[in-house]
Design a protein around this motif. Structure first.
Motif, PDB file in Angstrom:
ATOM      1  N   GLU A  40       0.826  -1.209   0.000  1.00  0.00           N
ATOM      2  CA  GLU A  40       0.000   0.000   0.000  1.00  0.00           C
ATOM      3  C   GLU A  40       0.861   1.260   0.000  1.00  0.00           C
ATOM      4  OE1 GLU A  40      -3.901  -1.763   2.346  1.00  0.00           O
ATOM      5  OE2 GLU A  40      -2.165  -1.108   3.510  1.00  0.00           O
ATOM      6  N   VAL A  41       1.944   1.251   0.783  1.00  0.00           N
ATOM      7  CA  VAL A  41       2.854   2.398   0.805  1.00  0.00           C
ATOM      8  C   VAL A  41       3.456   2.608  -0.582  1.00  0.00           C
ATOM      9  CG1 VAL A  41       5.005   3.320   1.759  1.00  0.00           C
ATOM     10  CG2 VAL A  41       3.320   2.254   3.280  1.00  0.00           C
ATOM     11  N   GLU A  46       3.793   5.539  -5.748  1.00  0.00           N
ATOM     12  CA  GLU A  46       3.674   5.533  -7.208  1.00  0.00           C
ATOM     13  C   GLU A  46       2.696   6.600  -7.680  1.00  0.00           C
ATOM     14  OE1 GLU A  46       2.691   1.591  -8.540  1.00  0.00           O
ATOM     15  OE2 GLU A  46       4.528   0.754  -7.665  1.00  0.00           O
ATOM     16  N   ILE A  47       1.589   6.750  -6.967  1.00  0.00           N
ATOM     17  CA  ILE A  47       0.586   7.749  -7.340  1.00  0.00           C
ATOM     18  C   ILE A  47       1.093   9.153  -7.025  1.00  0.00           C
ATOM     19  CG2 ILE A  47      -1.708   8.632  -6.788  1.00  0.00           C
ATOM     20  CD1 ILE A  47      -2.518   5.671  -6.391  1.00  0.00           C
ATOM     21  N   GLY A  48       1.784   9.310  -5.890  1.00  0.00           N
ATOM     22  CA  GLY A  48       2.310  10.620  -5.503  1.00  0.00           C
ATOM     23  C   GLY A  48       1.212  11.561  -5.062  1.00  0.00           C
ATOM     24  N   GLY A  52       6.592  17.533  -8.019  1.00  0.00           N
ATOM     25  CA  GLY A  52       7.780  18.028  -7.348  1.00  0.00           C
ATOM     26  C   GLY A  52       7.867  17.695  -5.872  1.00  0.00           C
ATOM     27  N   HIS A  53       6.829  17.111  -5.302  1.00  0.00           N
ATOM     28  CA  HIS A  53       6.825  16.762  -3.880  1.00  0.00           C
ATOM     29  C   HIS A  53       7.354  15.350  -3.719  1.00  0.00           C
ATOM     30  CE1 HIS A  53       5.378  16.182   0.233  1.00  0.00           C
ATOM     31  NE2 HIS A  53       5.307  17.500   0.298  1.00  0.00           N
ATOM     32  N   SER A  54       8.225  15.149  -2.741  1.00  0.00           N
ATOM     33  CA  SER A  54       8.818  13.839  -2.490  1.00  0.00           C
ATOM     34  C   SER A  54       7.743  12.808  -2.174  1.00  0.00           C
ATOM     35  CB  SER A  54       9.800  13.917  -1.322  1.00  0.00           C
ATOM     36  OG  SER A  54      10.254  12.629  -0.977  1.00  0.00           O
TER      37      SER A  54
END
Length: 90
Positions: A40-41, A46-48, A52-54
């Motif tokens: 799940e993590v 993958e979806i983010g 630009g956000h980690s």
């Protein structure tokens, strides 16, 4: 810290107890729930979120799985705004 108990899954076993509290000073929710699985993590990463956000989960954060039955305990603002409508349409 002034916490108010909001709810727990009814008839939950003593060793499994997703629970929600409200920090009355800040309005923050404190949630005890199931840890997200590694799969799940990875899916979340993958979806983010925003460009630009980690996608890394810092050591001081975690991803939890909140059972749908627990949504009834989350306080709702009396007025509907952009954030609330965006959350319900997802």
């Amino acid at each position: 810290m002034a916490l108010r108990f909001l709810g727990i899954i009814p008839n939950t076993p003593q060793d499994e107890s997703p629970t929600i509290w409200l920090d009355e000073a800040t309005g923050d929710l404190l949630i005890q729930s199931y840890k997200a699985t590694e799969e799940e993590v990875r899916a979340c990463q993958e979806i983010g979120s925003i460009p630009g956000h980690s996608t890394d989960v810092p050591d001081h954060e975690t991803i939890i799985r909140l059972p749908a039955v627990m949504l009834q305990y989350i306080p709702r603002p009396e007025h509907s705004g952009e954030v609330a409508s965006a959350a319900t349409s997802a």
